[in-house]
Scaffold this motif. Structure first.
Motif, PDB file in Angstrom:
ATOM      1  N   ILE A   1       0.440   7.742  -1.200  1.00 44.34           N
ATOM      2  CA  ILE A   1       0.192   7.131   0.297  1.00 44.34           C
ATOM      3  C   ILE A   1       1.582   7.508   0.640  1.00 44.34           C
ATOM      4  O   ILE A   1       1.740   7.599   2.175  1.00 44.34           O
ATOM      5  CB  ILE A   1      -0.098   5.690  -0.178  1.00 44.34           C
ATOM      6  N   ASN A   2       2.847   7.319   0.095  1.00 42.84           N
ATOM      7  CA  ASN A   2       4.089   7.601   0.685  1.00 42.84           C
ATOM      8  C   ASN A   2       4.473   8.842   1.274  1.00 42.84           C
ATOM      9  O   ASN A   2       4.736   9.261   2.500  1.00 42.84           O
ATOM     10  CB  ASN A   2       5.250   7.017   0.016  1.00 42.84           C
TER      11      ASN A   2
ATOM     12  N   ASN B   1      -2.765   4.064   6.556  1.00 47.35           N
ATOM     13  CA  ASN B   1      -1.963   3.025   6.321  1.00 47.35           C
ATOM     14  C   ASN B   1      -2.007   1.691   6.820  1.00 47.35           C
ATOM     15  O   ASN B   1      -2.044   0.695   6.449  1.00 47.35           O
ATOM     16  CB  ASN B   1      -0.459   3.581   6.288  1.00 47.35           C
TER      17      ASN B   1
ATOM     18  N   VAL C   1      -8.155   4.129   2.002  1.00 38.59           N
ATOM     19  CA  VAL C   1      -8.150   5.491   1.275  1.00 38.59           C
ATOM     20  C   VAL C   1      -9.890   6.134   1.661  1.00 38.59           C
ATOM     21  O   VAL C   1     -10.374   5.235   1.168  1.00 38.59           O
ATOM     22  CB  VAL C   1      -7.753   5.810   0.053  1.00 38.59           C
TER      23      VAL C   1
ATOM     24  N   PHE D   1       0.833  -1.324   0.013  1.00 38.60           N
ATOM     25  CA  PHE D   1      -0.171   0.064  -0.031  1.00 38.60           C
ATOM     26  C   PHE D   1       0.858   1.297   0.078  1.00 38.60           C
ATOM     27  O   PHE D   1       0.449   2.333  -0.770  1.00 38.60           O
ATOM     28  CB  PHE D   1      -0.746   0.037   1.388  1.00 38.60           C
ATOM     29  N   ASP D   2       2.119   1.229   0.772  1.00 43.00           N
ATOM     30  CA  ASP D   2       2.836   2.561   0.947  1.00 43.00           C
ATOM     31  C   ASP D   2       3.423   3.030  -0.284  1.00 43.00           C
ATOM     32  O   ASP D   2       3.708   4.063  -0.431  1.00 43.00           O
ATOM     33  CB  ASP D   2       3.865   2.049   2.095  1.00 43.00           C
TER      34      ASP D   2
ATOM     35  N   ALA E   1      -5.667   8.809   3.831  1.00 42.49           N
ATOM     36  CA  ALA E   1      -5.343   7.436   3.986  1.00 42.49           C
ATOM     37  C   ALA E   1      -5.037   6.883   5.413  1.00 42.49           C
ATOM     38  O   ALA E   1      -4.462   7.905   6.313  1.00 42.49           O
ATOM     39  CB  ALA E   1      -3.929   7.380   3.193  1.00 42.49           C
TER      40      ALA E   1
ATOM     41  N   ASN F   1      -4.970   0.097   5.386  1.00 43.48           N
ATOM     42  CA  ASN F   1      -4.762  -0.121   3.922  1.00 43.48           C
ATOM     43  C   ASN F   1      -6.012   0.392   3.278  1.00 43.48           C
ATOM     44  O   ASN F   1      -6.503  -0.028   2.027  1.00 43.48           O
ATOM     45  CB  ASN F   1      -4.588  -1.596   3.210  1.00 43.48           C
TER      46      ASN F   1
ATOM     47  N   SER G   1      -5.384   2.407  -8.291  1.00 45.62           N
ATOM     48  CA  SER G   1      -4.206   2.467  -7.719  1.00 45.62           C
ATOM     49  C   SER G   1      -3.027   2.568  -8.765  1.00 45.62           C
ATOM     50  O   SER G   1      -3.439   1.642 -10.000  1.00 45.62           O
ATOM     51  CB  SER G   1      -3.977   1.260  -6.772  1.00 45.62           C
TER      52      SER G   1
END
Length: 126
Positions: free
Chosen positions: A53-54, A74, A79, A29-30, A72, A77, A98
């Motif tokens: 995400i990161n 994390n 959003v 995910f990240d 988000a 997982n 994604s």
């Protein structure tokens, strides 16, 4: 198996709020960008919002700025797309998708996005 599960749509009155969720599985995910798109009947699909995400960087289409917020979690997982002050023109099927890595700009047509959720219907009554 990569999966994106969108949910949270429904019927809301003009000015109301909804929170959409997109649960991701099957990938790290990240290291991805998650975007929300929508498509109304007879109209082209359009990008609504996007989150890295990161890095946490977010983007919005002009018509939803100040009303929608993407975030988000994390650990889950997931959003979210918080939609406030909904208007009739916000009614559409909303999809999450994604894309790997990071993006310096907001997507235009979603060609960067590999995986798509099944969509959730948002109806705004006036």
């Amino acid at each position: 198996e990569v999966q994106l599960q969108a949910s949270g749509g429904g019927l809301v009155e003009v000015g109301g709020s909804l929170r959409l969720s997109c649960v991701a599985s099957g990938f790290t995910f990240d290291n991805y960008v998650i975007a929300w798109f929508r498509q109304a009947p007879g109209k082209e699909k359009e990008a609504v919002s996007q989150i890295d995400i990161n890095g946490g960087k977010t983007y919005y289409r002009n018509s939803v700025k100040g009303r929608f917020t993407v975030s988000a979690d994390n650990a889950k997982n997931t959003v979210y797309l918080q939609m406030n002050s909904l208007k009739p023109e916000d009614a559409a099927v909303y999809y999450c998708a994604s894309a790997p890595g990071a993006m310096a700009t907001m997507t235009s047509y979603g060609v960067e996005f590999q995986y798509w959720g099944q969509g959730t219907q948002v109806t705004v009554s006036s």
